[in-house]
Write a protein that holds these residues in place. Structure first.
Motif, short mmCIF file in Angstrom:
data_model
loop_
_atom_site.label_atom_id
_atom_site.label_comp_id
_atom_site.label_asym_id
_atom_site.label_seq_id
_atom_site.Cartn_x
_atom_site.Cartn_y
_atom_site.Cartn_z
N ALA A 36 0.83 -1.20 0.00
CA ALA A 36 0.00 0.00 0.00
C ALA A 36 0.87 1.26 0.00
CB ALA A 36 -0.93 0.00 1.21
N VAL A 37 1.93 1.25 0.80
CA VAL A 37 2.83 2.41 0.85
C VAL A 37 3.50 2.62 -0.50
CG1 VAL A 37 5.00 3.23 1.85
CG2 VAL A 37 3.21 2.35 3.34
N LEU A 38 3.95 1.54 -1.13
CA LEU A 38 4.58 1.66 -2.45
C LEU A 38 3.61 2.19 -3.49
CD1 LEU A 38 6.80 -1.53 -2.66
CD2 LEU A 38 7.56 0.83 -2.56
N LEU A 39 2.38 1.70 -3.47
CA LEU A 39 1.40 2.19 -4.44
C LEU A 39 1.08 3.67 -4.22
CD1 LEU A 39 -1.10 -0.79 -4.67
CD2 LEU A 39 0.39 0.09 -6.46
N LEU A 40 0.88 4.07 -2.98
CA LEU A 40 0.59 5.48 -2.69
C LEU A 40 1.79 6.37 -3.02
CD1 LEU A 40 -1.43 5.18 0.62
CD2 LEU A 40 -2.29 5.75 -1.65
N GLY A 41 2.98 5.93 -2.64
CA GLY A 41 4.19 6.72 -2.92
C GLY A 41 4.45 6.82 -4.41
N GLY A 42 4.28 5.71 -5.13
CA GLY A 42 4.48 5.73 -6.58
C GLY A 42 3.46 6.61 -7.27
N GLY A 43 2.21 6.54 -6.81
CA GLY A 43 1.17 7.38 -7.40
C GLY A 43 1.42 8.85 -7.14
N GLY A 44 1.82 9.18 -5.91
CA GLY A 44 2.13 10.57 -5.58
C GLY A 44 3.34 11.08 -6.35
N GLY A 45 4.36 10.23 -6.49
CA GLY A 45 5.55 10.62 -7.24
C GLY A 45 5.23 10.84 -8.71
N ALA A 46 4.42 9.96 -9.28
CA ALA A 46 4.03 10.11 -10.68
C ALA A 46 3.21 11.38 -10.87
CB ALA A 46 3.23 8.89 -11.14
#
Length: 180
Positions: A36-46
């Motif tokens: 979940a953290v990776l998905l949220l962080g990746g989405g925010g970074g993108a």
């Protein structure tokens, strides 16, 4: 004789079906939280990478940049001022092997909204003085790769803005970058 393992309910008995409960182990919870953290962080970074400053530019009115297409056609950029030529700078590069390495850089400064050609000419020694230490500390390895020119442009722009002040320089155009 009937099979002993089969049980047939009698006529008034209720049938109860139970399912086995799945337990969430600590390992499963940690893996799920990390995903979940990776998905949220990746989405925010993108989002940050692709959104960037685009909304501010997209919301600007058509004539907000000094007349739109006329200034771009005449001056070559949005500000309406011609880029200011900085004399070529030649420096020695740092090297581990002791061999002589040289760098010749020729740039042009894109004036900002507050700049005039006279003010840039008068303060040009400050810009050159800010560029010299940075360029002398470069190594030949720093100039390798496709991102090297971008990094150098960004650093030169930062130093020009520090030397001249905000609103004086909008960009740095690299004319020549020769390593020998």
């Amino acid at each position: 004789m009937a099979d002993d393992t089969s049980i047939e309910p009698a006529e008034g008995d209720a049938i109860v079906v139970t399912t086995a409960k799945r337990r969430i182990t600590r390992k499963t919870a940690i893996i799920g939280a990390a995903a979940a953290v990776l998905l949220l962080g990746g989405g925010g970074g993108a989002y940050m990478m692709f959104a960037g400053d685009a909304p501010a530019e997209a919301e600007a009115p058509a004539g907000a940049h000094g007349g739109g297409g006329e200034a771009e056609a005449e001056g070559g950029h949005e500000g309406g001022h011609e880029p200011f030529d900085v004399p070529p700078i030649m420096v020695n590069l740092r090297s581990v092997d002791g061999a002589a390495h040289f760098l010749k850089v020729h740039v042009m400064l894109v004036p900002g909204p507050k700049a005039t050609e006279e003010s840039l000419k008068a303060r040009l020694p400050l810009v050159l003085d800010a560029y010299q230490p940075f360029l002398r500390e470069l190594r030949p390895e720093d100039l390798a790769g496709s991102a090297a020119v971008f990094r150098i442009k960004e650093e030169l722009l930062l130093r020009a803005r520090e030397a001249l002040g905000e609103g004086q320089v909008d960009g740095v155009l690299v004319q020549d970058l020769i390593q020998q």
